[in-house]
Design an enzyme around this catalytic site. Structure first.
Site, PDB file in Angstrom:
ATOM      1  N   ASN A   1       0.887  -1.215   0.090  1.00 50.78           N
ATOM      2  CA  ASN A   1       0.035  -0.086  -0.072  1.00 50.78           C
ATOM      3  C   ASN A   1       0.943   1.108  -0.042  1.00 50.78           C
ATOM      4  O   ASN A   1       0.262   2.285   0.177  1.00 50.78           O
ATOM      5  CB  ASN A   1      -1.024   0.180   1.324  1.00 50.78           C
TER       6      ASN A   1
ATOM      7  N   HIS B   1       4.475   5.456  -2.979  1.00 53.38           N
ATOM      8  CA  HIS B   1       5.561   5.660  -3.647  1.00 53.38           C
ATOM      9  C   HIS B   1       6.137   4.616  -4.591  1.00 53.38           C
ATOM     10  O   HIS B   1       6.342   4.443  -5.575  1.00 53.38           O
ATOM     11  CB  HIS B   1       6.731   6.306  -2.675  1.00 53.38           C
TER      12      HIS B   1
ATOM     13  N   ASP C   1      10.481  -6.449  -0.918  1.00 48.01           N
ATOM     14  CA  ASP C   1      10.996  -6.054   0.348  1.00 48.01           C
ATOM     15  C   ASP C   1      12.440  -5.165  -0.202  1.00 48.01           C
ATOM     16  O   ASP C   1      13.096  -5.595  -0.885  1.00 48.01           O
ATOM     17  CB  ASP C   1      11.258  -6.817   1.274  1.00 48.01           C
ATOM     18  N   THR C   2      12.691  -4.044   0.465  1.00 50.98           N
ATOM     19  CA  THR C   2      13.844  -3.346   0.059  1.00 50.98           C
ATOM     20  C   THR C   2      14.546  -3.012   1.386  1.00 50.98           C
ATOM     21  O   THR C   2      14.155  -2.646   2.490  1.00 50.98           O
ATOM     22  CB  THR C   2      13.401  -2.063  -0.630  1.00 50.98           C
TER      23      THR C   2
ATOM     24  N   PHE D   1      11.129   9.115  -1.495  1.00 48.26           N
ATOM     25  CA  PHE D   1      10.988   8.784  -0.351  1.00 48.26           C
ATOM     26  C   PHE D   1      11.667   8.194   0.278  1.00 48.26           C
ATOM     27  O   PHE D   1      12.967   7.878   0.112  1.00 48.26           O
ATOM     28  CB  PHE D   1       9.472   7.948  -0.513  1.00 48.26           C
TER      29      PHE D   1
ATOM     30  N   TYR E   1      14.726   6.883   2.438  1.00 49.28           N
ATOM     31  CA  TYR E   1      16.419   7.279   2.390  1.00 49.28           C
ATOM     32  C   TYR E   1      16.544   8.082   1.207  1.00 49.28           C
ATOM     33  O   TYR E   1      18.089   8.489   1.429  1.00 49.28           O
ATOM     34  CB  TYR E   1      17.189   6.225   2.634  1.00 49.28           C
TER      35      TYR E   1
ATOM     36  N   HIS F   1      17.416   0.193  -7.532  1.00 50.23           N
ATOM     37  CA  HIS F   1      17.436  -1.020  -7.098  1.00 50.23           C
ATOM     38  C   HIS F   1      16.046  -1.740  -7.461  1.00 50.23           C
ATOM     39  O   HIS F   1      15.783  -2.727  -7.998  1.00 50.23           O
ATOM     40  CB  HIS F   1      17.576  -1.121  -5.548  1.00 50.23           C
TER      41      HIS F   1
END
Ligand code: IMP
Length: 202
Positions: free
Chosen positions: A10, A13, A70-71, A150, A152, A179
């Site tokens: 959700n 960004h 997932d980052t 958004f 970092y 990435h």
């Protein structure tokens, strides 16, 4: 005809970035779009585990094929931290400004500021799991700059860029080296090879 995919997030960004990258070829349905309002646990010890957890949750509870991502930001001088803890590095409120402030404070005036953003995508499709990874190397700035993006982005300066932070770049410039864009490009290449590639899905 565009193919429809469920993206188990959700985060507006992330959705905006993927729409910009693939929006002319795919339409994306978010968790809200499929009626998933639950707080999906992200308690894995790796990005792969967390990506898998999110996608599995959607398949198990909403019976839909989907992909999740997932980052993590891995900082060399901090032995790979924050890594899997990137989202809540500054505290449970998961606030970008607090996260950035903590990272800058942890690095202090260290000269070695090399870092790498890593995204793992987990696609669950037709009973099979597929993982894709994208990386972007760079360094942590000494102070935040820019207002785009958004998380970092204001303190991450990609090596392939011209010295600006991600937050000083346009959306297209970030997509050109990020990435997430790289992981998504792999996802797209895989989907293109699937037998149902040209057919829209429900
Ligand atoms: P998650 O993948 O949503 O758990 O995100 C992990 C953390 O990394 C969050 O704090 C995000 O704001 C941040 N993050 C994820 N992708 C990016 C990015 O492309 N740029 C900057 N921060 C990011």
């Amino acid at each position: 005809m565009k193919q429809q995919l469920v993206f188990a997030t959700n985060n507006p960004h992330k959705i905006a970035e993927i729409q910009k990258q693939l929006g002319d070829r795919y339409t994306f349905r978010s968790l809200a779009d499929i009626g998933c309002t639950a707080e999906i646990p992200e308690t894995g010890r790796t990005l792969e585990d967390n990506a898998r957890m999110k996608a599995r949750f959607v398949l198990d509870n909403h019976c839909q094929d989907c992909f999740s991502e997932d980052t993590g930001l891995e900082v060399l001088a901090l032995n790979g931290a924050p890594g899997v803890d990137t989202a809540h590095y500054g505290g449970p409120q998961r606030d970008a400004e607090t996260n950035n402030t903590k990272l800058l404070s942890d690095l202090g005036d260290r000269k070695d500021r090399l870092a790498c953003f890593r995204t793992v995508i987990c696609l669950l499709k037709d009973g099979q799991e597929h993982l894709f990874e994208g990386k972007c190397e760079g360094r942590i700035a000494t102070f935040p700059t820019g207002h785009e993006g958004f998380g970092y982005d204001p303190i991450f300066i990609p090596t392939e860029g011209d010295g600006r932070s991600f937050a000083q770049m346009t959306a297209d410039e970030k997509i050109g080296m990020s990435h997430r864009a790289r992981a998504i490009a792999q996802l797209e290449a895989f989907l293109k090879m699937q037998p149902d590639a040209a057919r829209p899905t429900a």
